[in-house]
Design an enzyme around this catalytic site. Sequence first.
Site, short mmCIF file in Angstrom:
data_model
loop_
_atom_site.label_atom_id
_atom_site.label_comp_id
_atom_site.label_asym_id
_atom_site.label_seq_id
_atom_site.Cartn_x
_atom_site.Cartn_y
_atom_site.Cartn_z
CB SER A 81 52.69 -34.06 54.69
OG SER A 81 53.40 -33.04 55.34
CE1 TYR A 137 54.29 -37.29 58.93
CE2 TYR A 137 55.07 -35.27 57.88
CZ TYR A 137 54.02 -36.05 58.35
OH TYR A 137 52.72 -35.62 58.22
P1 NAD Z 1 46.14 -37.27 64.54
O1 NAD Z 1 47.27 -37.71 65.39
O2 NAD Z 1 44.97 -36.64 65.20
O3 NAD Z 1 45.58 -38.49 63.67
C1 NAD Z 1 46.35 -39.60 63.30
C2 NAD Z 1 45.54 -40.84 63.66
O4 NAD Z 1 46.21 -42.01 63.18
C3 NAD Z 1 45.37 -41.02 65.18
O5 NAD Z 1 43.99 -41.22 65.47
C4 NAD Z 1 46.17 -42.26 65.47
O6 NAD Z 1 45.65 -43.02 66.55
C5 NAD Z 1 46.04 -43.02 64.15
N1 NAD Z 1 47.06 -44.06 64.01
C6 NAD Z 1 48.38 -43.94 64.21
N2 NAD Z 1 48.97 -45.13 64.03
C7 NAD Z 1 48.00 -46.02 63.69
C8 NAD Z 1 47.97 -47.40 63.40
N3 NAD Z 1 49.08 -48.15 63.42
N4 NAD Z 1 46.79 -47.97 63.09
C9 NAD Z 1 45.65 -47.25 63.10
N5 NAD Z 1 45.62 -45.93 63.37
C10 NAD Z 1 46.77 -45.33 63.68
O7 NAD Z 1 46.76 -36.30 63.48
P2 NAD Z 1 46.18 -35.69 62.12
O8 NAD Z 1 46.80 -34.36 62.01
O9 NAD Z 1 44.71 -35.83 62.04
O10 NAD Z 1 46.89 -36.64 61.05
C11 NAD Z 1 46.17 -37.28 60.01
C12 NAD Z 1 47.06 -37.42 58.79
O11 NAD Z 1 47.37 -36.11 58.30
C13 NAD Z 1 48.40 -38.10 59.05
O12 NAD Z 1 48.68 -38.97 57.98
C14 NAD Z 1 49.38 -36.95 59.05
O13 NAD Z 1 50.68 -37.34 58.69
C15 NAD Z 1 48.75 -36.02 58.06
N6 NAD Z 1 49.17 -34.62 58.16
C16 NAD Z 1 48.87 -33.90 59.27
C17 NAD Z 1 49.30 -32.57 59.33
C18 NAD Z 1 49.01 -31.68 60.51
O14 NAD Z 1 49.56 -30.56 60.53
N7 NAD Z 1 48.20 -32.07 61.47
C19 NAD Z 1 50.01 -32.03 58.26
C20 NAD Z 1 50.28 -32.80 57.16
C21 NAD Z 1 49.84 -34.11 57.11
#
Ligand code: NAD
Length: 245
Positions: free
Chosen positions: A143, A156
């Site tokens: 991130s 986080y």
């Molecule tokens: P999202 O919430 O759509 O996806 C996260 C997924 O992880 C979900 O499907 C959730 O069910 C799954 N998950 C959570 N806990 C779990 C567990 N214990 N076992 C299995 N699956 C689990 O959000 P996203 O934005 O697609 O996030 C994906 C990654 O990107 C994450 O690591 C997040 O920290 C990172 N990220 C996202 C952003 C953003 O702005 N969206 C920015 C920086 C980093």
Amino acid sequence: MSKLKDKVAIVTGATSGIGESTAKLYAAEGAKVVVVGRNEERGAEAVAAIKEAGGEAMFISADMTKHTEVEECVAKTLEKYGTIDILFNSAGIHDAYDNALETDEESWDKLMAINVKGPFLLSKAALPTMLDKGKGTIINVGSQSSFVAGAGGAAYVTSKHAIVGFTKQLTYDFGRKGIKANLIAPGFIDTEMTEGIDDPRLKDIPAERAGKPEEVAALALFLASDESDYIQGAEIKIDGGWTVG
Ligand code: NAD
């Protein structure tokens, strides 16, 4: 459209957001994709969409914080597809934004378990297969909070810094043995994680907008493909210029 022809990819967090977009793109590029998540219905939908588009995928339900479920996920993948080439560790949460004083132990442990221990458990379970064949790709999702402190909160920000270290150490330990480990560091991406967050800082970043999960998937494809084989232990930002200053 065959940058990942015959490769086998395990994508976690693949029932939504960045993981789902990446799973679909990997399949469109010829990979056999293991869609990992905890929601059976959404998993089935993602697999159906991949198959309708002519790709190959299966859904495995697994909680990435439980080593038995992660090991079972790897075993089922090997049983069905015979090998593992790519791990895309997208499962993650961001449900605690507090400073250290206000963060409780339970939320700290939960966040670390998903964001840091999950990628460790999956890497540990899949590495023996990758090392046997002398080639494998691990992509971790960090991130902007992998580099800067701020609104992300204590747990986080710590978890996303930790995953940078894990990616580097994977490269140090296994890079010479054919394992390519890299980190993608998204900024603000429009997914369920950011739903309802109206971050006023977005208008001030160079791109002046949020990113799309498909844009992150495009980078994830490049890092999974053989074209990026000289990129090892790298942290690649995809944040519309957010972290330049
Ligand atoms: P999202 O919430 O759509 O996806 C996260 C997924 O992880 C979900 O499907 C959730 O069910 C799954 N998950 C959570 N806990 C779990 C567990 N214990 N076992 C299995 N699956 C689990 O959000 P996203 O934005 O697609 O996030 C994906 C990654 O990107 C994450 O690591 C997040 O920290 C990172 N990220 C996202 C952003 C953003 O702005 N969206 C920015 C920086 C980093």
